[in-house]
Design an enzyme around this catalytic site. Structure first.
Site, PDB file in Angstrom:
ATOM      1  N   SER A   2     -19.744 -38.246  -6.849  1.00 57.75           N
ATOM      2  CA  SER A   2     -20.842 -38.653  -6.532  1.00 57.75           C
ATOM      3  C   SER A   2     -21.411 -37.525  -5.484  1.00 57.75           C
ATOM      4  O   SER A   2     -22.499 -37.486  -5.376  1.00 57.75           O
ATOM      5  CB  SER A   2     -20.296 -39.502  -5.235  1.00 57.75           C
ATOM      6  N   HIS A  23     -23.962 -39.212 -13.659  1.00 53.10           N
ATOM      7  CA  HIS A  23     -23.665 -40.104 -12.602  1.00 53.10           C
ATOM      8  C   HIS A  23     -24.220 -41.407 -12.591  1.00 53.10           C
ATOM      9  O   HIS A  23     -25.601 -41.626 -12.510  1.00 53.10           O
ATOM     10  CB  HIS A  23     -24.282 -39.304 -11.316  1.00 53.10           C
ATOM     11  N   GLU A  32     -28.232 -40.380 -13.071  1.00 52.18           N
ATOM     12  CA  GLU A  32     -28.725 -38.975 -12.701  1.00 52.18           C
ATOM     13  C   GLU A  32     -27.933 -37.828 -13.463  1.00 52.18           C
ATOM     14  O   GLU A  32     -26.513 -37.797 -13.543  1.00 52.18           O
ATOM     15  CB  GLU A  32     -28.137 -38.623 -11.149  1.00 52.18           C
ATOM     16  N   ASN A  67     -27.308 -39.633  -3.476  1.00 47.94           N
ATOM     17  CA  ASN A  67     -26.609 -39.458  -2.115  1.00 47.94           C
ATOM     18  C   ASN A  67     -27.202 -38.771  -1.106  1.00 47.94           C
ATOM     19  O   ASN A  67     -26.694 -38.937   0.168  1.00 47.94           O
ATOM     20  CB  ASN A  67     -24.957 -39.164  -2.539  1.00 47.94           C
TER      21      ASN A  67
HETATM   22  N1  LIG Z   1     -17.630 -46.587  -6.337  1.00 46.94           N
HETATM   23  C1  LIG Z   1     -18.915 -46.303  -6.675  1.00 46.94           C
HETATM   24  O1  LIG Z   1     -20.030 -47.012  -6.409  1.00 46.94           O
HETATM   25  C2  LIG Z   1     -19.286 -44.798  -7.302  1.00 46.94           C
HETATM   26  C3  LIG Z   1     -20.529 -44.813  -7.770  1.00 46.94           C
HETATM   27  C4  LIG Z   1     -20.979 -43.459  -8.531  1.00 46.94           C
HETATM   28  C5  LIG Z   1     -20.041 -42.534  -8.673  1.00 46.94           C
HETATM   29  N2  LIG Z   1     -18.788 -42.691  -8.146  1.00 46.94           N
HETATM   30  C6  LIG Z   1     -17.877 -41.713  -8.284  1.00 46.94           C
HETATM   31  O2  LIG Z   1     -17.100 -42.105  -9.523  1.00 46.94           O
HETATM   32  C7  LIG Z   1     -15.564 -41.395  -9.323  1.00 46.94           C
HETATM   33  C8  LIG Z   1     -14.646 -42.763  -9.623  1.00 46.94           C
HETATM   34  O3  LIG Z   1     -14.759 -43.952  -8.485  1.00 46.94           O
HETATM   35  P1  LIG Z   1     -14.298 -45.454  -8.584  1.00 46.94           P
HETATM   36  O4  LIG Z   1     -14.939 -46.081  -7.314  1.00 46.94           O
HETATM   37  O5  LIG Z   1     -14.387 -45.685  -9.903  1.00 46.94           O
HETATM   38  O6  LIG Z   1     -12.802 -44.919  -8.231  1.00 46.94           O
HETATM   39  P2  LIG Z   1     -11.529 -46.287  -8.370  1.00 46.94           P
HETATM   40  O7  LIG Z   1     -10.517 -45.467  -7.211  1.00 46.94           O
HETATM   41  O8  LIG Z   1     -11.993 -47.524  -8.386  1.00 46.94           O
HETATM   42  O9  LIG Z   1     -10.866 -45.706  -9.670  1.00 46.94           O
HETATM   43  C9  LIG Z   1     -10.263 -44.220  -9.931  1.00 46.94           C
HETATM   44  C10 LIG Z   1      -9.255 -44.338 -11.115  1.00 46.94           C
HETATM   45  O10 LIG Z   1      -8.896 -43.026 -11.485  1.00 46.94           O
HETATM   46  C11 LIG Z   1      -7.596 -42.989 -11.763  1.00 46.94           C
HETATM   47  N3  LIG Z   1      -7.031 -41.648 -11.672  1.00 46.94           N
HETATM   48  C12 LIG Z   1      -6.848 -40.921 -10.640  1.00 46.94           C
HETATM   49  N4  LIG Z   1      -6.136 -39.589 -11.161  1.00 46.94           N
HETATM   50  C13 LIG Z   1      -6.450 -39.770 -12.781  1.00 46.94           C
HETATM   51  C14 LIG Z   1      -6.002 -38.874 -13.671  1.00 46.94           C
HETATM   52  N5  LIG Z   1      -5.596 -37.803 -13.526  1.00 46.94           N
HETATM   53  N6  LIG Z   1      -6.273 -39.345 -14.806  1.00 46.94           N
HETATM   54  C15 LIG Z   1      -6.802 -40.551 -15.179  1.00 46.94           C
HETATM   55  N7  LIG Z   1      -6.945 -41.424 -14.013  1.00 46.94           N
HETATM   56  C16 LIG Z   1      -7.029 -40.857 -12.779  1.00 46.94           C
HETATM   57  C17 LIG Z   1      -6.850 -43.972 -10.654  1.00 46.94           C
HETATM   58  O11 LIG Z   1      -5.677 -44.416 -11.136  1.00 46.94           O
HETATM   59  C18 LIG Z   1      -7.875 -45.214 -10.516  1.00 46.94           C
HETATM   60  O12 LIG Z   1      -7.827 -46.013 -11.452  1.00 46.94           O
HETATM   61  C19 LIG Z   1     -15.346 -40.999  -8.161  1.00 46.94           C
HETATM   62  O13 LIG Z   1     -15.730 -39.563  -8.381  1.00 46.94           O
HETATM   63  C20 LIG Z   1     -16.718 -41.511  -7.199  1.00 46.94           C
HETATM   64  O14 LIG Z   1     -17.175 -40.717  -6.537  1.00 46.94           O
HETATM   65  C21 LIG Z   1     -18.286 -43.852  -7.547  1.00 46.94           C
END
Ligand SMILES: NC(=O)c1ccc[n+]([C@@H]2O[C@H](COP(=O)([O-])OP(=O)(O)OC[C@H]3O[C@@H](n4cnc5c(N)ncnc54)[C@H](O)[C@@H]3O)[C@@H](O)[C@H]2O)c1
Length: 282
Positions: A118, A139, A151, A190
């Protein structure tokens, strides 16, 4: 033409990215650290596909066909034959560095190494690889199956070929792309949302307006589909605290400094919809 995708992380974003890619015909490897996380990711995908089928948006037979194109695994080596990798693990630079260091060794030459971060600069993520020209921000927005925007973010060394391949992939899975031409923290989405959110929370924290009324201003006054506080409840207050904090650290611009109320709510565990309470109760 659909190819092979590896998604790293099967959480909210990773499972959504795996789903839309498999729906578009891509062969998907979805990697997480344990079976329980993978099971949650696969269930989320099944539930989402079933909802689309119940509404008649996809055929019943597409549910199993889509699921069959996704291979859940705890083995990162399964990314070896991927044309494109999209990393979607926790928003922590150390954790992402560990993954990209490993991917650099595992992935075939020419593979596109995408990150769904993000707010962490793509250039900073790419430093641990020997191929920063292949690293790009892809993104997606939450919920991935519903939101049309991607993005595409150019790191300092991202090549034109990498950007074009990432665009082809994202368009193939049904998304509309905007190009972020320089690697600024928070990209465009963001930067805009953090600035609005920080001001929105300050107005609530100082007693000027209630959370519900603030959201009503943005909905009825500016035509937004959702107000910023309902949006942060959906995204996760912890995710946005990290995002705004990262932008603040990178720019030293006060308008991104996370307000006290946001910090306290995250410390108290009120993270939004996922914990049942944020600015609203669920
Ligand atoms: N939540 C949102 O709305 C959103 C939107 C755009 C981007 N993002 C970005 O996307 C990314 C993920 O966010 P999310 O909301 O899905 O998080 P989340 O917490 O729902 O999921 C993260 C997952 O990654 C896994 N994980 C951790 N270390 C790992 C590894 N080494 N190998 C494989 N899996 C691993 C965890 O077990 C978990 O299942 C972040 O960088 C976040 O900033 C989030």
């Amino acid at each position: 033409m659909a190819g092979r995708l590896a998604v790293i992380g099967s959480g909210l974003m990773g499972s959504g990215i795996a789903q839309v890619s498999a729906q578009a015909g891509w062969q998907v490897t979805m990697r997480d650290v344990d079976d329980a996380s993978l099971d949650r990711g696969m269930s989320a995908i099944r539930d989402s596909l079933n909802r689309f089928a119940a509404k008649g948006k996809i055929a019943e037979t597409d549910v199993e066909a889509t699921l069959a194109r996704i291979n859940p695994t705890t083995d990162l080596d399964a990314a070896a034959d991927a044309d494109i990798v999209v990393e979607a693990i926790y928003e922590k630079v150390e954790a992402k560095h560990e993954v990209f260091k490993a991917l650099d060794k595992i992935c075939k030459p020419g593979a596109i190494l995408g990150t769904n971060t993000s707010a962490i600069p793509i250039t900073q993520i790419a430093t641990v690889t020997s191929r920063p020209e292949s690293v790009v921000g892809i993104h997606f927005f939450s919920p991935v199956p519903m939101m049309k925007l991607v993005e595409l973010v150019r790191g300092y060394q991202t090549s034109d070929e990498t950007l074009a391949a990432a665009r082809n992939y994202a368009e193939e899975v049904g998304k509309t792309c905007v190009e972020v031409k320089r690697d600024v923290a928070g990209f465009v989405s963001n930067r805009l949302f953090s600035a609005i959110l920080v001001e929105a929370i300050k107005l609530v924290e100082s007693g000027v307006v209630s959370a519900a009324d603030l959201d009503t201003v943005m909905k009825l006054g500016f035509g937004h589909a959702m107000g910023p506080l309902a949006t942060v409840d959906l995204t996760g207050l912890d995710v946005m605290l990290n995002a705004a904090g990262n932008i603040y650290r990178d720019t030293a611009d006060e308008k991104f400094f996370p307000p006290e109320l946001l910090q306290r709510m995250v410390q108290a565990g009120d993270l939004g919809r996922k914990t049942g309470k944020g600015f609203y109760s669920y």
